[in-house]
Motif scaffolding. Sequence first.
Motif, PDB file in Angstrom:
ATOM      1  N   PRO A  73     -24.891   3.197   5.371  1.00 49.45           N
ATOM      2  CA  PRO A  73     -24.274   4.516   5.221  1.00 49.45           C
ATOM      3  C   PRO A  73     -24.976   5.640   6.001  1.00 49.45           C
ATOM      4  O   PRO A  73     -24.396   6.707   6.204  1.00 49.45           O
ATOM      5  CB  PRO A  73     -24.353   4.776   3.715  1.00 49.45           C
ATOM      6  N   TYR A  74     -26.166   5.400   6.468  1.00 49.11           N
ATOM      7  CA  TYR A  74     -26.925   6.426   7.192  1.00 49.11           C
ATOM      8  C   TYR A  74     -26.579   6.505   8.678  1.00 49.11           C
ATOM      9  O   TYR A  74     -26.999   7.437   9.356  1.00 49.11           O
ATOM     10  CB  TYR A  74     -28.427   6.167   7.037  1.00 49.11           C
ATOM     11  N   VAL A  75     -25.804   5.554   9.197  1.00 47.13           N
ATOM     12  CA  VAL A  75     -25.480   5.626  10.624  1.00 47.13           C
ATOM     13  C   VAL A  75     -24.504   6.762  10.887  1.00 47.13           C
ATOM     14  O   VAL A  75     -23.670   7.109  10.039  1.00 47.13           O
ATOM     15  CB  VAL A  75     -24.936   4.302  11.207  1.00 47.13           C
ATOM     16  N   LYS A  76     -24.635   7.341  12.062  1.00 46.73           N
ATOM     17  CA  LYS A  76     -23.874   8.533  12.420  1.00 46.73           C
ATOM     18  C   LYS A  76     -23.086   8.274  13.705  1.00 46.73           C
ATOM     19  O   LYS A  76     -23.648   7.799  14.697  1.00 46.73           O
ATOM     20  CB  LYS A  76     -24.874   9.671  12.619  1.00 46.73           C
ATOM     21  N   LEU A  77     -21.804   8.573  13.668  1.00 45.29           N
ATOM     22  CA  LEU A  77     -20.952   8.482  14.848  1.00 45.29           C
ATOM     23  C   LEU A  77     -20.791   9.880  15.443  1.00 45.29           C
ATOM     24  O   LEU A  77     -20.338  10.800  14.761  1.00 45.29           O
ATOM     25  CB  LEU A  77     -19.576   7.921  14.486  1.00 45.29           C
ATOM     26  N   VAL A  78     -21.177  10.012  16.707  1.00 47.67           N
ATOM     27  CA  VAL A  78     -21.019  11.268  17.431  1.00 47.67           C
ATOM     28  C   VAL A  78     -19.901  11.066  18.454  1.00 47.67           C
ATOM     29  O   VAL A  78     -20.050  10.291  19.403  1.00 47.67           O
ATOM     30  CB  VAL A  78     -22.328  11.690  18.143  1.00 47.67           C
ATOM     31  N   ALA A  79     -18.780  11.740  18.241  1.00 45.45           N
ATOM     32  CA  ALA A  79     -17.646  11.656  19.160  1.00 45.45           C
ATOM     33  C   ALA A  79     -17.887  12.637  20.301  1.00 45.45           C
ATOM     34  O   ALA A  79     -17.945  13.846  20.090  1.00 45.45           O
ATOM     35  CB  ALA A  79     -16.346  11.998  18.428  1.00 45.45           C
ATOM     36  N   CYS A  80     -18.056  12.103  21.497  1.00 42.50           N
ATOM     37  CA  CYS A  80     -18.322  12.921  22.690  1.00 42.50           C
ATOM     38  C   CYS A  80     -17.014  13.083  23.459  1.00 42.50           C
ATOM     39  O   CYS A  80     -16.570  12.167  24.153  1.00 42.50           O
ATOM     40  CB  CYS A  80     -19.394  12.264  23.548  1.00 42.50           C
ATOM     41  N   ILE A  81     -16.409  14.229  23.314  1.00 43.74           N
ATOM     42  CA  ILE A  81     -15.072  14.486  23.835  1.00 43.74           C
ATOM     43  C   ILE A  81     -15.211  15.235  25.162  1.00 43.74           C
ATOM     44  O   ILE A  81     -15.769  16.331  25.200  1.00 43.74           O
ATOM     45  CB  ILE A  81     -14.265  15.317  22.811  1.00 43.74           C
ATOM     46  N   PRO A  82     -14.695  14.651  26.254  1.00 45.49           N
ATOM     47  CA  PRO A  82     -14.895  15.274  27.558  1.00 45.49           C
ATOM     48  C   PRO A  82     -14.140  16.595  27.721  1.00 45.49           C
ATOM     49  O   PRO A  82     -14.611  17.497  28.413  1.00 45.49           O
ATOM     50  CB  PRO A  82     -14.384  14.228  28.550  1.00 45.49           C
ATOM     51  N   CYS A  83     -12.956  16.708  27.083  1.00 45.49           N
ATOM     52  CA  CYS A  83     -12.133  17.910  27.193  1.00 45.49           C
ATOM     53  C   CYS A  83     -11.088  17.910  26.083  1.00 45.49           C
ATOM     54  O   CYS A  83     -10.783  16.866  25.511  1.00 45.49           O
ATOM     55  CB  CYS A  83     -11.438  17.957  28.561  1.00 45.49           C
ATOM     56  N   TYR A  84     -10.568  19.106  25.780  1.00 48.94           N
ATOM     57  CA  TYR A  84      -9.471  19.182  24.817  1.00 48.94           C
ATOM     58  C   TYR A  84      -8.314  18.306  25.290  1.00 48.94           C
ATOM     59  O   TYR A  84      -8.063  18.194  26.484  1.00 48.94           O
ATOM     60  CB  TYR A  84      -8.948  20.616  24.680  1.00 48.94           C
ATOM     61  N   HIS A  85      -7.640  17.710  24.351  1.00 54.24           N
ATOM     62  CA  HIS A  85      -6.457  16.884  24.597  1.00 54.24           C
ATOM     63  C   HIS A  85      -6.765  15.653  25.443  1.00 54.24           C
ATOM     64  O   HIS A  85      -5.919  15.189  26.212  1.00 54.24           O
ATOM     65  CB  HIS A  85      -5.325  17.699  25.211  1.00 54.24           C
ATOM     66  N   GLN A  86      -7.963  15.115  25.279  1.00 58.55           N
ATOM     67  CA  GLN A  86      -8.333  13.869  25.952  1.00 58.55           C
ATOM     68  C   GLN A  86      -7.282  12.794  25.690  1.00 58.55           C
ATOM     69  O   GLN A  86      -6.976  11.984  26.560  1.00 58.55           O
ATOM     70  CB  GLN A  86      -9.698  13.398  25.456  1.00 58.55           C
ATOM     71  N   GLU A  87      -6.726  12.803  24.502  1.00 56.80           N
ATOM     72  CA  GLU A  87      -5.823  11.745  24.054  1.00 56.80           C
ATOM     73  C   GLU A  87      -4.360  11.964  24.444  1.00 56.80           C
ATOM     74  O   GLU A  87      -3.494  11.163  24.088  1.00 56.80           O
ATOM     75  CB  GLU A  87      -5.932  11.607  22.527  1.00 56.80           C
ATOM     76  N   LYS A  88      -4.048  13.001  25.199  1.00 52.04           N
ATOM     77  CA  LYS A  88      -2.638  13.344  25.455  1.00 52.04           C
ATOM     78  C   LYS A  88      -1.844  12.222  26.125  1.00 52.04           C
ATOM     79  O   LYS A  88      -0.648  12.109  25.897  1.00 52.04           O
ATOM     80  CB  LYS A  88      -2.513  14.648  26.235  1.00 52.04           C
ATOM     81  N   ASN A  89      -2.480  11.380  26.920  1.00 58.37           N
ATOM     82  CA  ASN A  89      -1.762  10.280  27.576  1.00 58.37           C
ATOM     83  C   ASN A  89      -1.958   8.931  26.886  1.00 58.37           C
ATOM     84  O   ASN A  89      -1.541   7.904  27.412  1.00 58.37           O
ATOM     85  CB  ASN A  89      -2.187  10.176  29.050  1.00 58.37           C
TER      86      ASN A  89
END
Length: 164
Positions: A73-89
């Motif tokens: 439970p102590y592990v941490k996920l850091v989401a490194c997002i390059p730019c807004y709306h990375q997921e748009k496509n």
Amino acid sequence: MEQLRIKIQPNIQITSCAFTGHRELPQDFPIQKLKSTIEETILKGADTFYNGMAVGFDLLAAEILLSLKDKYPYVKLVACIPCYHQEKNFSDADKKRYANILRQADEQILLSEKYYRGCMQVRDQYMSDNAEALIAYCKKDTGGAAYTVKYFQKKYPEKPTFFI
């Protein structure tokens, strides 16, 4: 791709790790090997994992890490997002996976307000510069995963890279 393989000595402590890999995974992708590699890095001391949130390897690695949080439970996920709306496509299914992972991430780091040529590499450099190890699925000499592996190994030759 010529891969530098490094064995970790038992006395080396790893507290953070980044992921890099291809967007398209083969049908026979070794999911269990990825899971055991993540778990091995946790057992070596890694508690922070940087993830670039791209389709394919990144999303799968994030989902596996999140599934291991019951046991660690102590592990941490850091989401490194390059730019807004990375997921748009992304496909609709991958957009849902992306949103679900972001909801569960312990931290979100947005590296640019807008997309620009090179923002993905800035994300990859950020993750490499903050991680003490790299878990990579890289089968080509070109592309984002190859760039990240080369950057990490050239800049940090003393840090381990684990290939899936």
